[in-house]
Motif scaffolding. Sequence first.
Motif, PDB file in Angstrom:
ATOM      1  N   ARG A  14       5.269   4.667  -1.917  1.00 55.10           N
ATOM      2  CA  ARG A  14       3.784   4.657  -1.587  1.00 55.10           C
ATOM      3  C   ARG A  14       2.892   3.486  -2.106  1.00 55.10           C
ATOM      4  N   SER A  15       1.680   3.893  -1.757  1.00 54.63           N
ATOM      5  CA  SER A  15       1.182   2.686  -1.673  1.00 54.63           C
ATOM      6  C   SER A  15      -1.356   2.944  -1.553  1.00 54.63           C
ATOM      7  N   GLU A  16      -1.663   2.454  -2.249  1.00 54.66           N
ATOM      8  CA  GLU A  16      -2.951   2.639  -2.503  1.00 54.66           C
ATOM      9  C   GLU A  16      -3.587   2.099  -2.036  1.00 54.66           C
ATOM     10  N   VAL A  17      -4.940   1.076  -1.975  1.00 52.57           N
ATOM     11  CA  VAL A  17      -5.807   0.324  -1.855  1.00 52.57           C
ATOM     12  C   VAL A  17      -7.229   0.811  -2.711  1.00 52.57           C
ATOM     13  N   PHE A  18      -8.311   0.491  -4.116  1.00 50.20           N
ATOM     14  CA  PHE A  18      -9.109   1.285  -4.251  1.00 50.20           C
ATOM     15  C   PHE A  18      -9.743  -0.002  -5.496  1.00 50.20           C
ATOM     16  N   GLN A  19     -11.095   0.322  -5.077  1.00 54.00           N
ATOM     17  CA  GLN A  19     -11.646  -0.827  -6.200  1.00 54.00           C
ATOM     18  C   GLN A  19     -11.686  -0.732  -7.557  1.00 54.00           C
ATOM     19  N   LEU A  20     -11.569  -1.586  -8.232  1.00 54.03           N
ATOM     20  CA  LEU A  20     -11.531  -1.799  -9.532  1.00 54.03           C
ATOM     21  C   LEU A  20     -12.334  -3.132 -10.257  1.00 54.03           C
ATOM     22  N   LYS A  21     -13.108  -3.186 -10.425  1.00 59.01           N
ATOM     23  CA  LYS A  21     -13.854  -4.366 -11.090  1.00 59.01           C
ATOM     24  C   LYS A  21     -14.743  -4.618  -9.859  1.00 59.01           C
ATOM     25  N   GLY A  22     -14.874  -4.206  -9.017  1.00 57.26           N
ATOM     26  CA  GLY A  22     -15.643  -4.667  -7.921  1.00 57.26           C
ATOM     27  C   GLY A  22     -14.603  -5.155  -6.288  1.00 57.26           C
ATOM     28  N   GLU A  23     -13.466  -5.050  -6.891  1.00 55.59           N
ATOM     29  CA  GLU A  23     -12.245  -5.727  -6.087  1.00 55.59           C
ATOM     30  C   GLU A  23     -11.490  -5.274  -5.551  1.00 55.59           C
ATOM     31  N   LYS A  24     -10.608  -4.886  -4.243  1.00 53.14           N
ATOM     32  CA  LYS A  24     -10.177  -4.482  -3.755  1.00 53.14           C
ATOM     33  C   LYS A  24      -8.552  -4.709  -4.273  1.00 53.14           C
ATOM     34  N   THR A  25      -8.585  -3.378  -4.645  1.00 47.12           N
ATOM     35  CA  THR A  25      -7.083  -4.159  -5.298  1.00 47.12           C
ATOM     36  C   THR A  25      -5.839  -2.566  -4.743  1.00 47.12           C
ATOM     37  N   GLU A  26      -4.708  -3.287  -4.755  1.00 45.40           N
ATOM     38  CA  GLU A  26      -3.786  -2.418  -4.509  1.00 45.40           C
ATOM     39  C   GLU A  26      -2.904  -1.939  -5.283  1.00 45.40           C
ATOM     40  N   MET A  27      -2.811  -0.744  -5.404  1.00 42.25           N
ATOM     41  CA  MET A  27      -1.735  -0.290  -6.497  1.00 42.25           C
ATOM     42  C   MET A  27      -0.500   0.142  -6.160  1.00 42.25           C
ATOM     43  N   ARG A  28       1.221  -0.003  -5.911  1.00 38.92           N
ATOM     44  CA  ARG A  28       2.258  -0.056  -4.771  1.00 38.92           C
ATOM     45  C   ARG A  28       3.144   1.027  -5.913  1.00 38.92           C
ATOM     46  N   ILE A  29       3.805   1.743  -5.743  1.00 41.23           N
ATOM     47  CA  ILE A  29       4.582   2.576  -6.687  1.00 41.23           C
ATOM     48  C   ILE A  29       5.930   3.006  -6.125  1.00 41.23           C
ATOM     49  N   THR A  30       6.677   2.083  -6.458  1.00 39.51           N
ATOM     50  CA  THR A  30       8.351   2.566  -6.063  1.00 39.51           C
ATOM     51  C   THR A  30       9.047   2.878  -7.277  1.00 39.51           C
ATOM     52  N   PRO A  31       9.874   3.844  -6.208  1.00 39.39           N
ATOM     53  CA  PRO A  31      10.568   4.443  -6.727  1.00 39.39           C
ATOM     54  C   PRO A  31      12.010   3.698  -7.878  1.00 39.39           C
ATOM     55  N   TYR A  32      12.877   3.860  -8.966  1.00 41.41           N
ATOM     56  CA  TYR A  32      13.679   2.850  -9.575  1.00 41.41           C
ATOM     57  C   TYR A  32      14.369   4.219  -9.893  1.00 41.41           C
ATOM     58  N   PHE A  33      16.503   3.019  -9.264  1.00 44.07           N
ATOM     59  CA  PHE A  33      17.299   3.455  -8.756  1.00 44.07           C
ATOM     60  C   PHE A  33      18.121   2.834  -9.748  1.00 44.07           C
TER      61      PHE A  33
END
Length: 50
Positions: A14-33
């Motif tokens: 999954r991924s989400e975009v949010f503001q971090l210190k005034g800049e758009k930031t994407e957080m991508r979370i991936t399962p590790y197998f």
Amino acid sequence: MDICHDVLTRQKSRSEVFQLKGEKTEMRITPYFIKEKILQGLTITLQRAP
């Protein structure tokens, strides 16, 4: 925490975009197998979003 729980439960990235210190930031979370699709944990990546 909710997004991490969701990725662990569904075992799909999954991924989400949010503001971090005034800049758009994407957080991508991936399962590790490991071998034979055994879930080991999560990989979390942060990067600037376009």
